[in-house]
Structures are given as C-alpha cells and as structure tokens.
Design an enzyme around this catalytic site. Structure first.
Site, PDB file in Angstrom:
ATOM      1  N   GLU A   1       0.817  -1.207   0.000  1.00 58.01           N
ATOM      2  CA  GLU A   1       0.000   0.000   0.000  1.00 58.01           C
ATOM      3  C   GLU A   1       0.853   1.261   0.000  1.00 58.01           C
ATOM      4  O   GLU A   1       0.534   2.238  -0.678  1.00 58.01           O
ATOM      5  CB  GLU A   1      -0.958  -0.022   1.197  1.00 58.01           C
ATOM      6  CG  GLU A   1      -2.055  -1.060   1.041  1.00 58.01           C
ATOM      7  CD  GLU A   1      -2.927  -1.187   2.275  1.00 58.01           C
ATOM      8  OE1 GLU A   1      -2.609  -0.542   3.306  1.00 58.01           O
ATOM      9  OE2 GLU A   1      -3.927  -1.928   2.220  1.00 58.01           O
TER      10      GLU A   1
ATOM     11  N   HIS B   1     -10.129   2.212   0.441  1.00 60.09           N
ATOM     12  CA  HIS B   1     -10.460   1.283   1.523  1.00 60.09           C
ATOM     13  C   HIS B   1     -11.954   1.223   1.821  1.00 60.09           C
ATOM     14  O   HIS B   1     -12.365   0.533   2.756  1.00 60.09           O
ATOM     15  CB  HIS B   1      -9.694   1.655   2.797  1.00 60.09           C
ATOM     16  CG  HIS B   1      -8.305   1.120   2.823  1.00 60.09           C
ATOM     17  ND1 HIS B   1      -7.345   1.535   1.951  1.00 60.09           N
ATOM     18  CD2 HIS B   1      -7.715   0.178   3.598  1.00 60.09           C
ATOM     19  CE1 HIS B   1      -6.221   0.902   2.190  1.00 60.09           C
ATOM     20  NE2 HIS B   1      -6.419   0.062   3.186  1.00 60.09           N
TER      21      HIS B   1
END
Length: 308
Positions: free
Chosen positions: A175, A208
């Site tokens: 990420e 997310h």
C-alpha cells in the site's frame, strides 16, 4: 543601470524571459493536462490495487486464509507493476525527474535511519494513551513481554499467521508503494509538495471503502463502528504496520476503565506531544536531500516551501 531611469528598468524587466516549466521546455503538455494525467494515473493505480483483490470469486470472508493467500498474489503483482505507471506518466508529461526512478520513489540509503526511527517514534507518541491502556490490561510484566517478543518461536508463529502477514508486512509494503511512493511523485508537480502529501492519503482512504461493504456483507460490524475505525492508516511502512497492530484507539473502553483518569491524561498528553513534535521531527533536513525537490525544480516550481 541608473542612467536608464525607471522606464529603462521597466523595459529590462519586461524583456527578461520568464522561466518556463520543464514540461513546456521539453514540448510536453501544459500544466492543466499534466494535472489531469497525474490524477488519472493515481486513480488508475488505486482502482487496479483494489480491483486486484476481487479477481478471485469467493463467498468466504476476507480474513479466511485462502482468501488472504489469493489476494497476496494479486496485490504483489499490481505493486510490482506500479512503477511502470510512473514511467508512463513521465513519458506523457515530459517531466524528467533528474534522478533515478527508485530514488524518486524513496528507495535510497541516505537518511534511512532517521527515516525509520523518527516517524515511528512520533506515531508511538500519538498512541501514548492506547499504549498505556495496553500495558495496564496486559497480565504480563515488561520483562515477560520482551521475552515473548524476542522469542524465535513467537516470530515463527507470526510468519505462519496469514492475518499477521497481511496486516504487518504485505499491506504496509504494497500500500505504501502504490499509494505513496508512486503517487506522490506524480501529484507533486501538479499540486505542490505540501498538498500532495495530504492528497495521497485521500486516494488511500477512498480505496479502503470496499472494506465497509465486506464487513457489512458478512455482518462483522455495524455501520457506525466501521466508519469510526476506517481511514487512520496513513504512515510510511513502519508506522503503517504499527497502526495496523494498534488499531483505532479504544476511547470508549478508556472512559469505562478503572484507571480512566490516568488513561485520559495519557491520551491528551500523547496528542499534545504529537502536535508539538510534528514539525521538528518531520523537518526534511533530518532525512537528507529530497529527490522530489529536484523533480519540482525541473517542473518549474523552484520555490516549494518544503524544499527551501
């Protein structure tokens, strides 16, 4: 110069050629198109990362070991290919960073020790209250805790735990590579270095949102608790891993704790010290030269506040 008088000086100032951005000098697109290319590239990266999690059709929840293993494969592929997006962005905009791609993305030895220690220390200070709460609720003392942490058997058990590997290793590495190392160089010439630092976490947070639907789908949490726990993982890899371990601070539990007043004082002290130390511990001078400043200089922004 004095003999020319005011009109002569004004004439000289008008006739002096203004500095052109690097992209214009190289025949690349204008600033507007450059920004569109940057934003589209970042959106493409974010969609590719999240989309790779769903190429595997499964009715199992996200914490199932089989699902985690499959997602490991897809995100590692996307993350490995993500630097190619930066190369394509460079070709489309005509901006030459003036340094290697790996250096621009943060893979360098200069300033590595303060970069690894100081942000983590700052994050731990912010979590002073939760750390105090964890120590109060933990039945073992500090010596026993250190023995457990340093025991090879404990690490071997962690390395075979798919959820631990995801939260502490794979997720922080992939990420941060995609949402920080690749996106920051593409956004900085468009928005400036400061706004880009705050824009990258927005892409990260939006990416997310799929967790919300997954948790609601498998009824793992309520809507309110989901939104309270989302969006706080914005640090570099070590801070990201630490935040994944700590989770969202259990403020409600602290309010009901038998020693709530010392705990609340720890929460307040941690936030206060974090705000006090944020600027000195994130001073760019502590971490060596900034490759992004070279990029901004070549893009025509030689007076970026964080680079001066």
């Amino acid at each position: 110069m004095a003999a020319l008088g005011g009109d002569g000086l004004r004439l000289l100032s008008v006739s002096r050629p203004e500095r052109q951005p690097e992209s214009a000098a190289l025949g690349g697109p204008g600033p507007g198109l450059c920004c569109w290319v940057s934003v589209f590239s970042c959106l493409s990266l974010a969609c590719s990362y999240v989309g790779s999690l769903y190429v595997w059709k499964s009715e199992l929840p996200r914490d199932h070991p089989a699902v985690i293993k499959r997602r490991f494969t897809s995100v590692l592929v996307v993350s490995s290919l993500s630097p190619l997006c930066v190369l394509l962005w460079r070709e489309l905009t005509g901006i030459q960073p003036g340094t290697s791609l790996l250096t621009l993305m943060g893979f360098r030895l200069e300033g590595i020790f303060p970069a690894a220690l100081l942000p983590l220390l700052l994050t731990m200070i912010l979590f002073l209250g939760p750390l105090m709460q964890l120590s109060m609720d933990c039945p073992c003392d500090l010596a026993d805790g250190l023995k457990v942490v340093l025991a090879p058997r404990s690490w071997a058990r962690c390395l075979t735990d798919m959820r631990w590997l995801r939260n502490q290793v794979i997720a922080p590495l992939t990420e941060e590579l995609v949402f920080r190392a690749c996106m920051l160089p593409m956004l900085a010439p468009c928005t400036g270095l400061g706004p880009a630092v705050f824009t990258c976490p927005l892409f990260f947070g939006v990416a997310h949102f799929h967790h919300i639907f997954e948790q609601l789908r498998f009824r793992q949490s309520s809507v309110g608790s989901i939104f309270l726990s989302a969006g706080h993982l914005i640090g570099p890899v070590l801070c990201h891993s630490f935040c994944n371990y700590m989770g969202f601070p259990a403020v409600c539990a602290a309010l009901e704790h038998p020693q709530r007043w010392p705990l609340l004082a720890g929460y307040a002290l941690g936030v206060g010290l974090f705000l006090l130390l944020l600027q000195p511990l994130t001073d760019p001078k502590l971490y060596g030269s900034l490759p992004l400043c070279v990029l901004l200089e070549r893009a025509g922004d030689s007076e970026a506040p964080l680079c001066s």
